[in-house]
Structure formats: C-alpha cells, structure tokens
Design an enzyme around this catalytic site. Sequence first.
Site, PDB file in Angstrom:
ATOM      1  N   HIS A 119     -31.468  -3.325 -80.461  1.00  0.00           N
ATOM      2  CA  HIS A 119     -32.324  -4.156 -79.599  1.00  0.00           C
ATOM      3  C   HIS A 119     -32.495  -3.545 -78.221  1.00  0.00           C
ATOM      4  CE1 HIS A 119     -28.827  -6.052 -77.493  1.00  0.00           C
ATOM      5  NE2 HIS A 119     -28.249  -5.983 -78.675  1.00  0.00           N
ATOM      6  N   ASP A 121     -33.127  -5.301 -75.307  1.00  0.00           N
ATOM      7  CA  ASP A 121     -32.773  -6.134 -74.155  1.00  0.00           C
ATOM      8  C   ASP A 121     -31.287  -6.095 -73.863  1.00  0.00           C
ATOM      9  OD1 ASP A 121     -32.461  -7.511 -76.634  1.00  0.00           O
ATOM     10  OD2 ASP A 121     -32.216  -9.402 -75.559  1.00  0.00           O
ATOM     11  N   ASP A 154     -24.373  -1.972 -75.447  1.00  0.00           N
ATOM     12  CA  ASP A 154     -25.022  -3.108 -76.105  1.00  0.00           C
ATOM     13  C   ASP A 154     -26.437  -3.284 -75.562  1.00  0.00           C
ATOM     14  OD1 ASP A 154     -25.563  -5.430 -77.489  1.00  0.00           O
ATOM     15  OD2 ASP A 154     -24.237  -6.689 -76.303  1.00  0.00           O
ATOM     16  N   GLU A 188     -32.800 -10.223 -78.378  1.00  0.00           N
ATOM     17  CA  GLU A 188     -31.597 -10.462 -79.183  1.00  0.00           C
ATOM     18  C   GLU A 188     -30.562 -11.256 -78.410  1.00  0.00           C
ATOM     19  OE1 GLU A 188     -27.544  -9.545 -80.802  1.00  0.00           O
ATOM     20  OE2 GLU A 188     -28.378  -9.167 -78.815  1.00  0.00           O
ATOM     21  N   GLU A 189     -30.455 -10.993 -77.113  1.00  0.00           N
ATOM     22  CA  GLU A 189     -29.402 -11.623 -76.317  1.00  0.00           C
ATOM     23  C   GLU A 189     -29.615 -13.125 -76.093  1.00  0.00           C
ATOM     24  OE1 GLU A 189     -26.721 -10.279 -75.746  1.00  0.00           O
ATOM     25  OE2 GLU A 189     -26.970  -8.116 -75.673  1.00  0.00           O
ATOM     26  N   ASP A 215     -27.400  -3.141 -88.935  1.00  0.00           N
ATOM     27  CA  ASP A 215     -27.645  -3.677 -87.596  1.00  0.00           C
ATOM     28  C   ASP A 215     -26.613  -3.079 -86.653  1.00  0.00           C
ATOM     29  OD1 ASP A 215     -28.677  -5.127 -85.545  1.00  0.00           O
ATOM     30  OD2 ASP A 215     -28.220  -7.095 -86.380  1.00  0.00           O
TER      31      ASP A 215
END
Length: 371
Positions: A119, A121, A154, A188-189, A215
């Site tokens: 992701h 974000d 992340d 995603e967050e 993932d």
Amino acid sequence: MKKILLLLVLCLVALTAVLVVNTFRFKSKQVQVESITALAVDQEAVAGRLAQALRFQTVSYQDTNQFRSEEFTGLHKFLEQSFPRVHSTLNKEVVSDYSLLYTWKGQEDGSKPILLMSHLDVVPVEPGTENSWTQPPFEGRLKDGFIWGRGALDDKVGVLGILEAVESLLAQGFQPKRTIYLAFGHDEEIGGRNGAVKIAALLQGRGVTFDYILDEGSAIASGILPGVASPVALIGIAEKGILSVELTVETEGGHSSAPPPQTAIGILSKAISRLEENQMPGSIKGVVGQMFQSVGPEMTFGKKLVFANLWLFRPLVERQMAAQSSTNAAMRTTTAATIIEGGVKENVLPSKARSVVNFRILPGDTVKSVL
C-alpha cells in the site's frame, strides 16, 4: 522417609528423562532447498528510490478533509519515472483516483494468476512529536546504513520492492508463465474501503480468481527470538481482526468550584483503567503455536527443551511473552485506548466525555466475545 525420598528421586529422574527424550524428538522442520545465485543489485540506487518515495506525505487521516491528493499523484509520477519498463510493459489502472493496479500478462492463459499487494499510504505523525523523532518522518534520510521515514517498513518498502523486482526482471527479458497482478491501495491504514476493496470488486467483476495472494507480511529478523542464531522469516498466514469500541459518559455539567466526587472524565478514566487491568485471556495457540513448533527445534538446547515440553512449561513461557508488548500481542486480543475527549474549559465541568478503545482480535476470538 527414605521411601518418600526415593520415590521423589525416581519421579525426578523419570521427569528428566521425559523432558530430554521429547527434546531430542523435537526435530527441525526446515525445508532444505538449493541455494540460488544472488541477484546483482545497485544498492545505492535502490535505497535512494525508496528514500525519495518516503518524502511524499501520503498520509491516511481519519478526517478525510485532511487528505492531500497532490502527495499521492506526486508519488504516482515518481513511480512512473523510476520504473519505466514497468510502465511501458504492464497495463496500469488507477482505481478510486489514487490506488494502482498493474497487470503483467503471462504466457499461459490457462494458469491462474497471482496477486502481489502492498500500500501507498502511511499513518499520520502525532502533532508536536516531530522533534522527538530520531530522524524526520518525511525526509527519507539515508543514515547509519538505514533508510529512515514513514513507510520505510509499512509499507512503501513493499511497493518499491515489488516494482524493483519487476523492473529488474523486465530488463532481463523475463516474461512470467502466469499473469501477475500488482495492487497498491491508497487507504489501507484506515481500512482500505476505497483502495483494496474497490480493487477486489473490480477484479471480481471481471471474474478474476487467484492461485495465491501475497500481501504485506512481517520481516526477516535477527535476534527477535531468543536462542535462535539464524535469521527468522516471519511469514504471516493469518491476520488479526479489528474492532473499535466507543465509550461515552454523560453527566450534568456545572462549575469546577463545586464538583461531584467524579466528573465524566473521571468515570470514563476509571472504565479505561479497568479495561487495561483486565486484558483478554492469552495463550500459545493457533498460528503462534505453529510458529514455535517450527522455530523451537532451531533454538539452543535449554530453550529447545522448554518448547519441546510446553505441556509443562507453558505457563512460564506465556508469562514471559506477556511481559513484552510485541510477544504479548501475538498471543491475545489486545486492548488499546487510543482516543479520549472531554471538556472545553478549565473551570467548566464536562457534560460529556468520550473514548475509543481499539481491539485487535486474535483468530479464534470474536467481536461478540470481546464485547
């Protein structure tokens, strides 16, 4: 008395024998594979591209009014410039304005495709904490052999890692046998409702099903498990659920000069304190138990003996795991008070106080059991 002592000695010898035999039967479960040739990687260039990607403040805020679209579109343009072969060979689609879906056509139409996900974000930086950071969160600094910034773990590292791999393979003239999809969500967050969910719906509408999906996962870490000298690849095969519970207290307001025994804030604080003192029960079970079954045989003899005999040492291991936040989270549904609000002025009693408590639900527990 001598008979009792003799019996105790015999029991101790028998127990020791059982522990040792179990330990020697606790065999390695590692799969032996042939070594592969290391890829030639321009480490400086790869690190530099990730560092640049971290400078885009692609933050997902709970308050959508704070969303900065130009940061996401800027990151999109940077990816196009950094990975020209990817963008000239793969089919790129923009989903929900800011998420990315790439299709790398395979040679065999009959084989099911695979999906690689990450992701774009990152989570916000708590206002006022900027000076407490070892390195600034959005400057993408390269220092002391590390890449520093929001998304370095992340999960822009996942986005850049996948694109680096595909770009390198394309340079070698590689074409996959089966079709490969790359999906990079932008929210995603905060749950992925406009990113991953919309991508999934799009693919489902086209009748696309996958052989497997990878993932974002954990890491290859050294020293994270005591007694294991080798690096440990932590492969995520399950995921915790999530539940946020809102607690509110409403009382009569008034002036702070004549307060009740507890204000709305005091009542709410006591409730939060009780929740923190009464955590959900934890134990080594499910995928955590499977992990120790795989990693335990690789430990030094003393620790190997412990994990080979959890029927005896389980309470000790669980107590030690509970003492560390990272390992505690692995064996129970966690409880975290994350938001508290109440009051408007220092001499006014609040008529309402509100808190949000976030639970990460261990597989096996349910929303109902948490509530």
